[in-house]
Scaffold this motif. Structure first.
Motif, PDB file in Angstrom:
ATOM      1  N   LEU A 171      53.254  47.536  63.876  1.00 54.44           N
ATOM      2  CA  LEU A 171      52.868  48.927  63.690  1.00 54.44           C
ATOM      3  C   LEU A 171      51.352  49.084  63.696  1.00 54.44           C
ATOM      4  O   LEU A 171      50.799  49.942  64.395  1.00 54.44           O
ATOM      5  N   ALA A 172      50.659  48.249  62.908  1.00 56.12           N
ATOM      6  CA  ALA A 172      49.205  48.357  62.812  1.00 56.12           C
ATOM      7  C   ALA A 172      48.548  48.063  64.161  1.00 56.12           C
ATOM      8  O   ALA A 172      47.593  48.746  64.558  1.00 56.12           O
ATOM      9  N   SER A 173      49.068  47.074  64.878  1.00 58.28           N
ATOM     10  CA  SER A 173      48.500  46.730  66.184  1.00 58.28           C
ATOM     11  C   SER A 173      48.686  47.870  67.175  1.00 58.28           C
ATOM     12  O   SER A 173      47.777  48.200  67.949  1.00 58.28           O
ATOM     13  N   ALA A 174      49.869  48.467  67.178  1.00 53.86           N
ATOM     14  CA  ALA A 174      50.128  49.592  68.082  1.00 53.86           C
ATOM     15  C   ALA A 174      49.174  50.746  67.793  1.00 53.86           C
ATOM     16  O   ALA A 174      48.628  51.363  68.718  1.00 53.86           O
ATOM     17  N   LEU A 175      48.934  51.035  66.527  1.00 53.88           N
ATOM     18  CA  LEU A 175      48.022  52.124  66.170  1.00 53.88           C
ATOM     19  C   LEU A 175      46.584  51.781  66.564  1.00 53.88           C
ATOM     20  O   LEU A 175      45.835  52.641  67.043  1.00 53.88           O
ATOM     21  N   GLY A 176      46.184  50.518  66.362  1.00 54.53           N
ATOM     22  CA  GLY A 176      44.833  50.107  66.720  1.00 54.53           C
ATOM     23  C   GLY A 176      44.587  50.180  68.210  1.00 54.53           C
ATOM     24  O   GLY A 176      43.541  50.687  68.664  1.00 54.53           O
ATOM     25  N   VAL A 177      45.549  49.697  69.004  1.00 56.52           N
ATOM     26  CA  VAL A 177      45.405  49.740  70.459  1.00 56.52           C
ATOM     27  C   VAL A 177      45.423  51.186  70.951  1.00 56.52           C
ATOM     28  O   VAL A 177      44.621  51.579  71.812  1.00 56.52           O
ATOM     29  N   ALA A 178      46.340  51.989  70.427  1.00 53.06           N
ATOM     30  CA  ALA A 178      46.426  53.387  70.850  1.00 53.06           C
ATOM     31  C   ALA A 178      45.140  54.142  70.518  1.00 53.06           C
ATOM     32  O   ALA A 178      44.655  54.955  71.318  1.00 53.06           O
ATOM     33  N   THR A 179      44.560  53.880  69.341  1.00 55.66           N
ATOM     34  CA  THR A 179      43.307  54.536  68.960  1.00 55.66           C
ATOM     35  C   THR A 179      42.184  54.155  69.912  1.00 55.66           C
ATOM     36  O   THR A 179      41.429  55.017  70.386  1.00 55.66           O
ATOM     37  N   THR A 180      42.063  52.859  70.192  1.00 61.21           N
ATOM     38  CA  THR A 180      41.012  52.390  71.096  1.00 61.21           C
ATOM     39  C   THR A 180      41.191  52.980  72.490  1.00 61.21           C
ATOM     40  O   THR A 180      40.235  53.467  73.113  1.00 61.21           O
ATOM     41  N   PHE A 181      42.421  52.954  72.977  1.00 59.79           N
ATOM     42  CA  PHE A 181      42.713  53.483  74.314  1.00 59.79           C
ATOM     43  C   PHE A 181      42.403  54.975  74.380  1.00 59.79           C
ATOM     44  O   PHE A 181      41.817  55.465  75.348  1.00 59.79           O
ATOM     45  N   LEU A 182      42.784  55.693  73.332  1.00 61.24           N
ATOM     46  CA  LEU A 182      42.545  57.137  73.291  1.00 61.24           C
ATOM     47  C   LEU A 182      41.057  57.454  73.343  1.00 61.24           C
ATOM     48  O   LEU A 182      40.608  58.342  74.079  1.00 61.24           O
ATOM     49  N   LEU A 183      40.255  56.687  72.599  1.00 64.72           N
ATOM     50  CA  LEU A 183      38.819  56.924  72.573  1.00 64.72           C
ATOM     51  C   LEU A 183      38.162  56.566  73.904  1.00 64.72           C
ATOM     52  O   LEU A 183      37.251  57.253  74.375  1.00 64.72           O
ATOM     53  N   LEU A 184      38.615  55.473  74.515  1.00 62.02           N
ATOM     54  CA  LEU A 184      38.060  55.074  75.801  1.00 62.02           C
ATOM     55  C   LEU A 184      38.366  56.111  76.877  1.00 62.02           C
ATOM     56  O   LEU A 184      37.503  56.456  77.693  1.00 62.02           O
ATOM     57  N   ARG A 185      39.596  56.598  76.879  1.00 63.81           N
ATOM     58  CA  ARG A 185      39.970  57.601  77.870  1.00 63.81           C
ATOM     59  C   ARG A 185      39.306  58.935  77.587  1.00 63.81           C
ATOM     60  O   ARG A 185      39.021  59.703  78.507  1.00 63.81           O
ATOM     61  N   LEU A 196      48.850  35.984  61.210  1.00 62.18           N
ATOM     62  CA  LEU A 196      48.757  35.731  62.641  1.00 62.18           C
ATOM     63  C   LEU A 196      48.915  37.026  63.431  1.00 62.18           C
ATOM     64  O   LEU A 196      48.213  37.247  64.433  1.00 62.18           O
ATOM     65  N   ALA A 197      49.821  37.889  62.995  1.00 64.59           N
ATOM     66  CA  ALA A 197      50.030  39.157  63.692  1.00 64.59           C
ATOM     67  C   ALA A 197      48.754  39.988  63.708  1.00 64.59           C
ATOM     68  O   ALA A 197      48.418  40.625  64.721  1.00 64.59           O
ATOM     69  N   THR A 198      48.011  39.996  62.610  1.00 66.61           N
ATOM     70  CA  THR A 198      46.754  40.734  62.572  1.00 66.61           C
ATOM     71  C   THR A 198      45.743  40.125  63.535  1.00 66.61           C
ATOM     72  O   THR A 198      45.039  40.843  64.264  1.00 66.61           O
ATOM     73  N   PHE A 199      45.653  38.812  63.556  1.00 68.78           N
ATOM     74  CA  PHE A 199      44.741  38.119  64.463  1.00 68.78           C
ATOM     75  C   PHE A 199      45.063  38.463  65.915  1.00 68.78           C
ATOM     76  O   PHE A 199      44.167  38.765  66.712  1.00 68.78           O
ATOM     77  N   LEU A 200      46.343  38.448  66.258  1.00 65.81           N
ATOM     78  CA  LEU A 200      46.759  38.780  67.619  1.00 65.81           C
ATOM     79  C   LEU A 200      46.508  40.256  67.924  1.00 65.81           C
ATOM     80  O   LEU A 200      46.127  40.613  69.044  1.00 65.81           O
ATOM     81  N   GLY A 201      46.729  41.121  66.946  1.00 63.61           N
ATOM     82  CA  GLY A 201      46.470  42.547  67.150  1.00 63.61           C
ATOM     83  C   GLY A 201      45.011  42.821  67.462  1.00 63.61           C
ATOM     84  O   GLY A 201      44.683  43.668  68.313  1.00 63.61           O
TER      85      GLY A 201
END
Length: 503
Positions: free
Chosen positions: A266-280, A202-207
């Motif tokens: 941890l994985a969700s934080a890294l995924g969101v941070a990566t996406t945000f970094l690329l968008l910015r 579930l955590a992966t799905f939410l991430g």
């Protein structure tokens, strides 16, 4: 010419319908036990196969000379087909005719002797059908992902589905005394599981929902803007839709923390941070500021953990050493399986049966380990080092393609950033669990990856050309403030997000 436009219009409307269907499968497959039961994922596989056949027939009628779009990456799909093809080979009675170097058994392994490479040939055959369904699903996503508006619609539907899952997970845990539709919970009491069985899945799905929400918010923030006599604030650019997406992301984050999944956070934080970094990065910000803003994202996760997870995740973090020791023993014994059959493997979806012959103390003898809790080791144990390495290699290549789409005029940069984010997230989470072996997670994962590697179609009807940019007129005086739609791209921005509206 009129006839051609009519056909293009029919093709576009057809793809719109299939896009909605694929979105509903990705979001809805999470409801029945994350579709992690053969009956459920076989139902989705049958539906996907029917959709693929109908799409092929309808496309041939509308445009007989048109080539399917996924053939532009036929080598990628061809390599992926090696996985189910080898799973079928493992189920054939060919063990006796293999050369000695590929001999599937070692003397003394009487419990695993047989005529097939797979110790569970029926499971391998059924598993091959599941993977074929995944490949068909990805091909359909690439086929319909040809317009910016369509991708946005897909993203909205899936994001709504994940948000509803988060709301249900919180309601079931906090208001309904840890209720589950599938009977009394025998494990993970006190942790949010929603319609899933495993909190980590579930955590992966939410991430994935958080990454998708970041993409949708980023598109709004960097999209065409209204030019005023004063700069627009971020809330003005996001508007009502952006506010709803941020609210949904907050609910998803609360549910994610409630799962008490350490690796999921941890994985969700890294995924969101990566996406945000690329968008910015696409907006032309200095590197120092990019890293600072990514740090803020990680800080938000940490604050959410401290405030809402004090009685859950933090307690589990304190006992990470003991849990990690059990996992290390599992990995060590799985490596023993890989060493015994480095080329042939023990059969796709046959890990649980094969591992019983290898399990030894200190692993609990009363427990049954049907998965390796590390997707990479699981693939190598089941299909050997060569075929088992194909999925992670292909996903790495998909990441490279998505990276190129960030600056490709024919790509969808925002969704390419999201694809890289979920690839990072899935790659990290697969090091310590099996979330990407759960069908519901796989559908969302493959959908987002497919949107990242997709390209715009050249047809004017299916992907209308943007309106030509016009020079901006001088802004009138403050007494007669008039809004002017700014159609020209913003400085430093690339790709589809800053183009004018389609005709």
């Amino acid at each position: 010419m009129a006839e051609t436009k009519r056909h293009q219009g029919r093709f576009s409307r057809m793809n719109d319908r299939y896009a909605v269907g694929l979105s509903l499968i990705a979001a809805g497959s999470a409801v029945p036990l994350a579709s992690n039961r053969p009956g459920w994922w076989m139902l989705w596989t049958g539906l996907i196969a029917l959709m693929a056949a109908l799409h092929l027939i309808q496309a041939a009628r509308i445009a007989p000379n048109r080539q399917p779009r996924f053939l532009a990456q036929k080598w990628l799909f061809g390599a992926a087909l090696l996985v189910p093809a080898y799973a079928m080979v493992q189920a054939l009675p060919i063990a006796g005719v293999l050369p000695q170097i590929l001999a599937p058994m070692r003397s003394g392994m009487e419990g695993l002797r047989g005529a097939t490479l797979s110790v569970a040939p029926d499971a391998s055959l059924i598993g091959a059908l599941r993977v074929l369904g995944y490949i068909l699903f990805l091909a359909l996503v690439v086929e319909v992902a040809t317009r910016r508006q369509r991708l946005t619609r897909i993203g909205r539907i899936v994001f709504i589905g994940i948000t509803l899952q988060a709301i249900w997970a919180l309601v079931a845990l906090k208001l309904l005394n840890d209720f589950s539709f599938w009977g009394e919970k025998t494990s993970y009491q006190g942790a949010a599981t929603g319609t899933f069985v495993n909190r980590n899945s579930l955590a992966t799905f939410l991430g994935f929902g958080l990454v998708l929400g970041t993409v949708l918010v980023g598109r709004l923030a960097d999209g065409p803007r209204m030019r005023m006599s004063r700069p627009q604030s971020l809330p003005e650019r996001l508007g009502f839709e952006g506010g709803l997406i941020l609210l949904g992301m907050l609910l998803i984050l609360l549910a994610l923390v409630a799962t008490q999944s350490r690796l999921g956070l941890l994985a969700s934080a890294l995924g969101v941070a990566t996406t945000f970094l690329l968008l910015r990065r696409r907006s032309g910000l200095p590197t120092r500021r990019l890293w600072a803003e990514s740090g803020v994202i990680l800080l938000i996760f940490a604050i959410g953990l401290a405030i809402f997870g004090a009685n859950g995740v933090l307690q589990r973090l304190l006992f990470i050493e003991g849990d990690g020791g059990i996992r290390l023993d599992l990995y060590r014994q799985t490596l023993g399986m890989v060493a015994l059959r480095p080329l042939t493997g023990f059969g796709f979806d046959a890990f649980g049966v094969a591992f019983e012959a290898f399990r030894s103390p200190p692993l609990n003898g009363r427990s049954f380990y049907d998965l390796a809790h590390n997707s990479y080791l699981g693939l190598w144990a089941e299909q050997g080092l060569i075929i088992g390495s194909i999925p992670p290699i292909l996903l790495t290549i998909a990441g490279v393609i998505s990276w190129r789409r960030l600056s490709d005029e024919q790509g969808f940069p925002s969704f390419a950033a999201g694809a890289i984010g979920v690839l990072v997230m899935g790659g990290v989470h697969s090091l310590g669990d099996f979330s990407l072996e759960v069908p519901a997670n796989n559908f969302v994962f493959l959908l987002l990856v497919g949107l990242g590697i997709a390209r715009k179609i050249q047809s004017e009807s299916d992907d209308p050309a943007p309106v030509a940019a016009k020079p901006l007129q001088p802004v009138p005086s403050a007494a007669t403030r008039t809004l002017v739609i700014e159609l020209a791209p913003q400085p430093g921005a690339k790709g589809e997000d800053n183009r004018g509206p389609s005709t």
